[in-house]
Motif scaffolding. Sequence first.
Motif, PDB file in Angstrom:
ATOM      1  N   THR A 192     -10.745  -7.481   0.142  1.00  0.00           N
ATOM      2  CA  THR A 192      -9.824  -6.727  -0.712  1.00  0.00           C
ATOM      3  C   THR A 192      -9.023  -5.743   0.138  1.00  0.00           C
ATOM      4  OG1 THR A 192     -11.335  -6.880  -2.594  1.00  0.00           O
ATOM      5  CG2 THR A 192      -9.657  -5.155  -2.686  1.00  0.00           C
ATOM      6  N   GLY A 193      -7.737  -5.672  -0.105  1.00  0.00           N
ATOM      7  CA  GLY A 193      -6.909  -4.727   0.640  1.00  0.00           C
ATOM      8  C   GLY A 193      -7.278  -3.287   0.319  1.00  0.00           C
ATOM      9  N   ALA A 194      -7.033  -2.408   1.261  1.00  0.00           N
ATOM     10  CA  ALA A 194      -7.348  -0.985   1.057  1.00  0.00           C
ATOM     11  C   ALA A 194      -6.419  -0.397  -0.005  1.00  0.00           C
ATOM     12  CB  ALA A 194      -7.205  -0.223   2.365  1.00  0.00           C
ATOM     13  N   ASP A 195      -6.955   0.547  -0.790  1.00  0.00           N
ATOM     14  CA  ASP A 195      -6.131   1.247  -1.776  1.00  0.00           C
ATOM     15  C   ASP A 195      -5.135   2.154  -1.073  1.00  0.00           C
ATOM     16  OD1 ASP A 195      -7.566   0.063  -3.819  1.00  0.00           O
ATOM     17  OD2 ASP A 195      -8.882   1.786  -4.160  1.00  0.00           O
ATOM     18  N   GLY A 196      -3.992   2.328  -1.702  1.00  0.00           N
ATOM     19  CA  GLY A 196      -2.996   3.245  -1.160  1.00  0.00           C
ATOM     20  C   GLY A 196      -3.487   4.688  -1.258  1.00  0.00           C
ATOM     21  N   GLN A 197      -3.001   5.526  -0.392  1.00  0.00           N
ATOM     22  CA  GLN A 197      -3.439   6.921  -0.368  1.00  0.00           C
ATOM     23  C   GLN A 197      -2.872   7.682  -1.563  1.00  0.00           C
ATOM     24  OE1 GLN A 197      -2.579   8.922   3.278  1.00  0.00           O
ATOM     25  NE2 GLN A 197      -3.650  10.791   2.710  1.00  0.00           N
TER      26      GLN A 197
END
Length: 338
Positions: A82-87
């Motif tokens: 899963t891609g990292a969540d945006g900040q």
Amino acid sequence: MTEGNFTDYVKIYAQSGNGGKGSVHLHREKYIDKGGPDGGDGGRGGHVIVRGNENLWTLIHFKFQRHFRGGHGEHGGSSRSTGADGQDTYLEVPLGTIIKDIETEEVLFEITEHNQEQILLDGGKGGLGNWNFRSSTNQTPRYAQPGIPGKEGTYLLELKILADVGLVGFPNAGKSTLLSVITSAKPKIADYPFTTLKPNLGIVEYRNFQSFVMADIPGIIEGAAEGKGLGHYFLRHIERNSTLLFLVPADADNIAKEYLILLNELKKYNAELLDKERLVVVSKSDLLDDELMTELKAELDETLKGVPYMFISSVTQQHIVELKDKLWQMLNAEKTSN
């Protein structure tokens, strides 16, 4: 804090982050020619979050940065990664800040507690990878969801001061002088109207290390409720005060009339303000002799109809201790009743 650094009204633009794309990927490994789908989901876009900070007293920091964006979510990867969540982006605001939609003027929420957090804009949801679309009839799906775009909007941040006691009076009534005497605040003081152009806050130290907060609201003029002068900018700060202290100088032409004008301006602006606890204080009472004092008491008894009143002098410190006692008593009666 100087008057020039006090900002209580600011417009901002905010945009949350886009969600990342889901991955279209087929598993590949030595000795495995046709692995199944293993594309991971995209990460969530970054939220834009408003957070209360008790160490801030003004919105001055938004004068220099008015555009805020959350980070974009990263795309999904292979092996169901899963891609990292945006900040997430945080907007630190002083307690008492109201957030409005600038187009509809709807109040979205208000921040009244330290570290209270409220999401202003949700980040876009990440898209599903092709691993989620596998089935017995479609064992190698070659498609995935795109990420959902973030949201955007223009908002109004409006500060209404959180104070226990609000000082209400005409320009040059002696509010700033009283605040400087009763608290450690150092407001600008001079012998001409509208010395105070922005609200001043001061902490009143009471017995046994107890304290309460007093706000000097800039002078109200007749017609303030209709926006005359800076009426609305001044009056909105009174809405959050639990107790209102009406200050009328002893050298006024008609003390009772001044009080009634002030009361009428509050009523026209917001009738609910009249439900707050009230105390009328006649300042500069060192100018009065016994005969004038007696006449004024008779006049006030008739006009105020049960609203408590006091005579003080900020210059000579006359009855300042008694004023603190009275305010403390009123504030605690209010808290007990709540």
